[in-house]
Write an enzyme that holds these catalytic residues in place. Sequence first.
Site, PDB file in Angstrom:
ATOM      1  N   ARG A 110       0.831  -1.201   0.000  1.00 52.12           N
ATOM      2  CA  ARG A 110       0.000   0.000   0.000  1.00 52.12           C
ATOM      3  C   ARG A 110       0.863   1.249   0.000  1.00 52.12           C
ATOM      4  O   ARG A 110       1.714   1.420   0.863  1.00 52.12           O
ATOM      5  CB  ARG A 110      -0.925   0.000   1.232  1.00 52.12           C
ATOM      6  CG  ARG A 110      -1.931   1.137   1.226  1.00 52.12           C
ATOM      7  CD  ARG A 110      -2.921   0.990   2.362  1.00 52.12           C
ATOM      8  NE  ARG A 110      -2.299   1.033   3.682  1.00 52.12           N
ATOM      9  CZ  ARG A 110      -2.986   1.063   4.815  1.00 52.12           C
ATOM     10  NH1 ARG A 110      -4.292   1.032   4.799  1.00 52.12           N
ATOM     11  NH2 ARG A 110      -2.354   1.098   5.960  1.00 52.12           N
ATOM     12  N   THR A 114      -0.960   7.621  -1.138  1.00 49.03           N
ATOM     13  CA  THR A 114      -2.237   7.524  -1.867  1.00 49.03           C
ATOM     14  C   THR A 114      -3.147   6.432  -1.316  1.00 49.03           C
ATOM     15  O   THR A 114      -4.338   6.397  -1.647  1.00 49.03           O
ATOM     16  CB  THR A 114      -1.970   7.225  -3.350  1.00 49.03           C
ATOM     17  OG1 THR A 114      -1.375   5.919  -3.471  1.00 49.03           O
ATOM     18  CG2 THR A 114      -1.026   8.254  -3.956  1.00 49.03           C
ATOM     19  N   ASP A 206      -0.131  -3.802  13.211  1.00 48.71           N
ATOM     20  CA  ASP A 206       0.268  -4.270  11.887  1.00 48.71           C
ATOM     21  C   ASP A 206       0.397  -5.789  11.937  1.00 48.71           C
ATOM     22  O   ASP A 206       1.309  -6.323  12.581  1.00 48.71           O
ATOM     23  CB  ASP A 206       1.595  -3.627  11.472  1.00 48.71           C
ATOM     24  CG  ASP A 206       1.968  -3.953  10.029  1.00 48.71           C
ATOM     25  OD1 ASP A 206       2.158  -5.149   9.733  1.00 48.71           O
ATOM     26  OD2 ASP A 206       2.060  -3.023   9.214  1.00 48.71           O
ATOM     27  N   ASP A 209       3.865  -7.280  10.769  1.00 47.29           N
ATOM     28  CA  ASP A 209       4.936  -7.073  11.738  1.00 47.29           C
ATOM     29  C   ASP A 209       4.772  -7.978  12.947  1.00 47.29           C
ATOM     30  O   ASP A 209       5.749  -8.520  13.478  1.00 47.29           O
ATOM     31  CB  ASP A 209       4.965  -5.612  12.184  1.00 47.29           C
ATOM     32  CG  ASP A 209       5.551  -4.687  11.124  1.00 47.29           C
ATOM     33  OD1 ASP A 209       6.302  -5.180  10.263  1.00 47.29           O
ATOM     34  OD2 ASP A 209       5.261  -3.486  11.150  1.00 47.29           O
TER      35      ASP A 209
END
Length: 215
Positions: A110, A114, A206, A209
């Site tokens: 990602r 944006t 996350d 992670d």
Amino acid sequence: MSEKTLPIPPVVLDHPLVLHKLTRLRQASTSTAGFRRLTRELSLLMCYEATRDLVTEPVEIQTPLEKMEGQELSGKKLCFISILRAGNGILDGMLDLIPAARVGHIGLYRDHDTLEAIEYYMKLPDDVADRDCIVVDPMLATGHSAAAALDRVKAAGVKKIVFVCLLAAPEGVAWLNEKHPDVKIVTCAIDRGLDEKGYIRPGLGDAGDRLFGTR
């Protein structure tokens, strides 16, 4: 003018085991090993729901006592498609349940400015168009990565797709319903929403992670 396809309502699992394991998964104190284990366990429970509509056919078998008619899966086996890298945490558990399934991978990241999905890798089985597919990714946040992955899976000729995630945001569900209304979403929870960085709140951090210990 053709009628617009109505989206399939998301399936949110409310089984007590799902609620318990998801709560443990969310906790910041859960170790990397614990996070992997819980993700694997939740993937088994999600796979049960995601495969509910599989077609079976009768087959005659011999038990230790007599012959009987049982049921087995009909047609070609499933294909699991993991959105890299975090999708592999769900993929492993599902393969424990259905080891004969084929596997595909789609690499997307990602863009943090944006929030759009950018592809860097894709490998699907040659006969993927003949298979029912379950696409897996732990988080459905903005929905852009998931929608981009589904675009590519459909471009390969796949007709029936289920999208499975641990957590979803309302924004991601709405985006996926708009872009792919024919795809059923299976998730453990739909959280409050996204923050300014596109993270699900309250969420679980996350997932990549936490799965791989990279932060």
